[in-house]
Design an enzyme around this catalytic site. Structure first.
Site, PDB file in Angstrom:
ATOM      1  N   HIS A 220      -3.963  -0.507   1.720  1.00 58.10           N
ATOM      2  CA  HIS A 220      -4.390  -1.598   0.847  1.00 58.10           C
ATOM      3  C   HIS A 220      -3.262  -2.591   0.568  1.00 58.10           C
ATOM      4  O   HIS A 220      -3.401  -3.495  -0.251  1.00 58.10           O
ATOM      5  CB  HIS A 220      -4.889  -0.983  -0.475  1.00 58.10           C
ATOM      6  CG  HIS A 220      -5.638  -1.913  -1.365  1.00 58.10           C
ATOM      7  ND1 HIS A 220      -5.177  -2.295  -2.605  1.00 58.10           N
ATOM      8  CD2 HIS A 220      -6.823  -2.552  -1.208  1.00 58.10           C
ATOM      9  CE1 HIS A 220      -6.038  -3.109  -3.170  1.00 58.10           C
ATOM     10  NE2 HIS A 220      -7.044  -3.287  -2.352  1.00 58.10           N
ATOM     11  N   LYS A 222      -0.418  -5.606   0.761  1.00 56.42           N
ATOM     12  CA  LYS A 222      -0.333  -7.003   1.162  1.00 56.42           C
ATOM     13  C   LYS A 222       1.158  -7.332   1.269  1.00 56.42           C
ATOM     14  O   LYS A 222       1.833  -7.534   0.250  1.00 56.42           O
ATOM     15  CB  LYS A 222      -0.985  -7.934   0.146  1.00 56.42           C
ATOM     16  CG  LYS A 222      -2.517  -7.809   0.077  1.00 56.42           C
ATOM     17  CD  LYS A 222      -2.957  -6.831  -0.942  1.00 56.42           C
ATOM     18  CE  LYS A 222      -4.475  -6.874  -1.114  1.00 56.42           C
ATOM     19  NZ  LYS A 222      -5.060  -5.592  -1.418  1.00 56.42           N
ATOM     20  N   ASP A 227      12.049 -13.292   8.360  1.00 58.87           N
ATOM     21  CA  ASP A 227      13.502 -13.414   8.540  1.00 58.87           C
ATOM     22  C   ASP A 227      14.296 -12.639   7.497  1.00 58.87           C
ATOM     23  O   ASP A 227      15.263 -13.153   6.922  1.00 58.87           O
ATOM     24  CB  ASP A 227      13.919 -14.883   8.537  1.00 58.87           C
ATOM     25  CG  ASP A 227      13.424 -15.639   9.767  1.00 58.87           C
ATOM     26  OD1 ASP A 227      12.928 -14.985  10.701  1.00 58.87           O
ATOM     27  OD2 ASP A 227      13.528 -16.877   9.781  1.00 58.87           O
ATOM     28  N   HIS A 400      -9.246 -10.906  -9.443  1.00 62.51           N
ATOM     29  CA  HIS A 400      -8.703  -9.923  -8.503  1.00 62.51           C
ATOM     30  C   HIS A 400      -7.199  -9.723  -8.684  1.00 62.51           C
ATOM     31  O   HIS A 400      -6.599  -8.896  -7.994  1.00 62.51           O
ATOM     32  CB  HIS A 400      -9.024 -10.379  -7.069  1.00 62.51           C
ATOM     33  CG  HIS A 400      -8.812  -9.347  -6.021  1.00 62.51           C
ATOM     34  ND1 HIS A 400      -7.821  -9.447  -5.066  1.00 62.51           N
ATOM     35  CD2 HIS A 400      -9.457  -8.176  -5.771  1.00 62.51           C
ATOM     36  CE1 HIS A 400      -7.871  -8.392  -4.268  1.00 62.51           C
ATOM     37  NE2 HIS A 400      -8.850  -7.608  -4.668  1.00 62.51           N
ATOM     38  N   LYS A 402      -3.617  -8.488 -10.025  1.00 63.41           N
ATOM     39  CA  LYS A 402      -3.129  -7.195 -10.527  1.00 63.41           C
ATOM     40  C   LYS A 402      -1.779  -7.454 -11.180  1.00 63.41           C
ATOM     41  O   LYS A 402      -0.731  -7.472 -10.518  1.00 63.41           O
ATOM     42  CB  LYS A 402      -3.005  -6.175  -9.394  1.00 63.41           C
ATOM     43  CG  LYS A 402      -4.340  -5.906  -8.651  1.00 63.41           C
ATOM     44  CD  LYS A 402      -4.246  -6.390  -7.251  1.00 63.41           C
ATOM     45  CE  LYS A 402      -5.380  -6.110  -6.323  1.00 63.41           C
ATOM     46  NZ  LYS A 402      -6.676  -5.814  -6.734  1.00 63.41           N
ATOM     47  N   ASP A 407       6.363  -7.147 -23.179  1.00 67.78           N
ATOM     48  CA  ASP A 407       7.403  -7.643 -24.088  1.00 67.78           C
ATOM     49  C   ASP A 407       8.166  -8.858 -23.568  1.00 67.78           C
ATOM     50  O   ASP A 407       9.373  -8.978 -23.779  1.00 67.78           O
ATOM     51  CB  ASP A 407       8.405  -6.524 -24.392  1.00 67.78           C
ATOM     52  CG  ASP A 407       7.797  -5.401 -25.202  1.00 67.78           C
ATOM     53  OD1 ASP A 407       6.697  -5.596 -25.745  1.00 67.78           O
ATOM     54  OD2 ASP A 407       8.419  -4.333 -25.288  1.00 67.78           O
TER      55      ASP A 407
END
Length: 482
Positions: A220, A222, A227, A400, A402, A407
């Site tokens: 899952h 991404k 470079d 979508h 996350k 603080d």
């Protein structure tokens, strides 16, 4: 009863008994999960046995596990960075967060990083394309979902251009999440241009797959690394925000940061491990010959740490990180996630934050693309509201992103959701950062989300009809079966 029927019954009962013993002996199962699986196996004679064989154990297969162990043993040590301070020592309760992160992936927190929160999904793709067009050495891309739509095609064409000018390009996609791309002309065009391509965790024959690992364990992550020292981290797949495979929930609302600095090398390690596991190509020389960061670039900047989790990582790594982040909060805690199906420890930690006076907010989509997850999430609403957690449901599409901010100083961004699939079944990648400016940018994004949210009230939850509460709680009971 005929002799044949008696033999069949005896074999069936023996198989049930063996599976019950297996359930009891499996490590790291909480008692609720053991009880649930035993009930399923015994109460649903054939379906229960098949369900356990397909979904009962978290394993990528012995061969993959052995190959992964060899890869991890061969990984060279990250180069030591020169000492440099951010000008401010971390309080003990925040330093402990990065020690937990290091215990998961082995990466120490490093300074000298920069990060920019990108405006939206289309700007993210545009920024990635620009960086790929400027690449001189290599382009490494990993996406759970890569669609052959407008943005997916823009990314593919950028990779093709890079490969044609001599840049080494590697593209890894999940075999299930990116099945549309894998069967599209775009995949063949990239291959013809010299792009190195691979599918993670191939399913193969579904009937034989249970013998080589659980079929629904997915990559899952991404990951974008260009470079060595330019990368991206966040929730966005390689697709249009209209997400045409599920258009009625669109737009997909994501959050991604562009990062630069030594922490990108940690993300590079995650990609390299996944790539070598999928292809067998040896990337150890590439990792060992990574040029050092520019002189002075490792001082100051953002303190950051890459954290990779999955079914082969330390058990309960991802929920443990979320829990310690929640307990570290002193003033504010804001969580944005599309999927909230917690274990008991995480639910308790979130409630405890609100109960000790921390301003605690949970942002979720009002309409979820998964009816099951939506029902399970709402089964926890009453307890959260009673503890003082503010629940905000987003109405501007499918939220979508996350994100977790603590603080005004600490933030977490990446691919992991607060659900049991991310905790146990998916390979995920996140960045844990200590930086006021970056955390402020993520908090501002969460405030923008809040403008499109409606707050859930305890009275409205109490007024839900009986059938709805029964449905929510019944679905939530399936959580321990993962």
């Amino acid at each position: 009863m005929s002799t044949y029927s008696a033999v069949i019954l005896l074999l069936h009962l023996s198989l049930q008994l063996l599976l019950v013993v297996r359930v009891l002996l499996r490590p790291y199962r909480d008692p609720a999960a053991r009880i649930a699986w035993i009930v399923v196996v015994l109460a649903m004679p054939v379906i229960g046995i098949l369900a356990y064989l397909l979904l009962g154990e978290v394993s990528i297969g012995k061969r993959r596990m052995a190959r992964l162990a060899r890869i991890q043993q061969q990984l060279p040590a990250l180069p030591a960075l020169p000492a440099g301070g951010s000008g401010q020592a971390l309080p003990d309760h925040q330093a402990a967060l990065f020690r937990v992160g290091q215990s998961i992936s082995g990466f120490a927190a490093c300074q000298g990083n920069q990060a920019q929160l990108l405006a939206d999904s289309n700007h993210t793709i545009a920024s990635m394309v620009a960086d790929i067009d400027a690449a001189q050495q290599h382009v490494h891309l990993l996406f759970y979902i890569w669609l052959p739509d407008h943005n997916g095609s823009r990314m593919a064409q950028a990779v093709i251009r890079a490969a044609q000018r001599g840049v080494t390009c590697r593209v890894l996609v999940d075999d299930v999440g990116s099945r549309d791309l894998l069967h599209s002309p775009l995949w063949r065009q990239m291959q013809a241009a010299g792009v190195k391509l691979a599918a993670a965790l191939p399913v193969g024959n579904p009937l034989l797959r249970p013998f080589s690992g659980r079929i629904d364990l997915r990559n899952h992550r991404k990951i974008v690394v260009i470079d060595h020292y330019t990368g991206y981290c966040g929730s966005q797949n390689c697709a249009d925000p209209e997400f045409r495979i599920k258009p009625r929930f669109a737009p997909w609302v994501d959050a991604v940061i562009r990062i630069g600095g030594p922490v990108v090398q940690q993300t590079q390690r995650l990609f390299a491990t996944d790539w070598m596991l999928a292809t067998g190509e040896n990337l150890i020389p590439l990792l060992a010959s990574t040029p050092p960061p520019a002189e002075g670039s490792t001082r100051g900047g953002i303190l950051a740490q890459a954290i990779g989790t999955g079914p082969t990582a330390r058990h309960s790594a991802m929920p443990e990180l979320f829990v310690v982040l929640m307990y570290s909060a002193r003033h504010t805690l804001t969580i944005t996630t599309p999927y909230y199906v917690p274990d008991e420890a995480l639910q308790s930690a979130l409630c405890a934050a609100a109960q000790r006076g921390v301003a605690t907010t949970l942002q979720l989509p009002a309409r979820n693309d998964s009816l099951v997850v939506s029902a399970a999430s709402r089964s926890y609403y009453a307890e959260l509201l009673a503890a003082g957690v503010v629940i905000a449901e987003y109405h501007g599409g499918l939220l979508h992103s996350k994100l977790l901010t603590v603080d005004e100083e600490v933030c977490l961004i990446g691919s992991a959701n607060l659900d049991r699939r991310s905790f146990e079944l998916n390979y995920e990648n996140n960045l844990l950062c200590h930086d006021r400016e970056l955390t402020a940018a993520l908090r501002q994004r969460q405030q923008q989300y809040l403008q499109h949210c409606s707050l859930v009230g305890a009275d409205s939850v109490a007024a839900w009809p009986l059938w709805r509460r029964l449905w929510n709680n019944a679905v939530a009971m399936l959580g321990p079966l993962l």
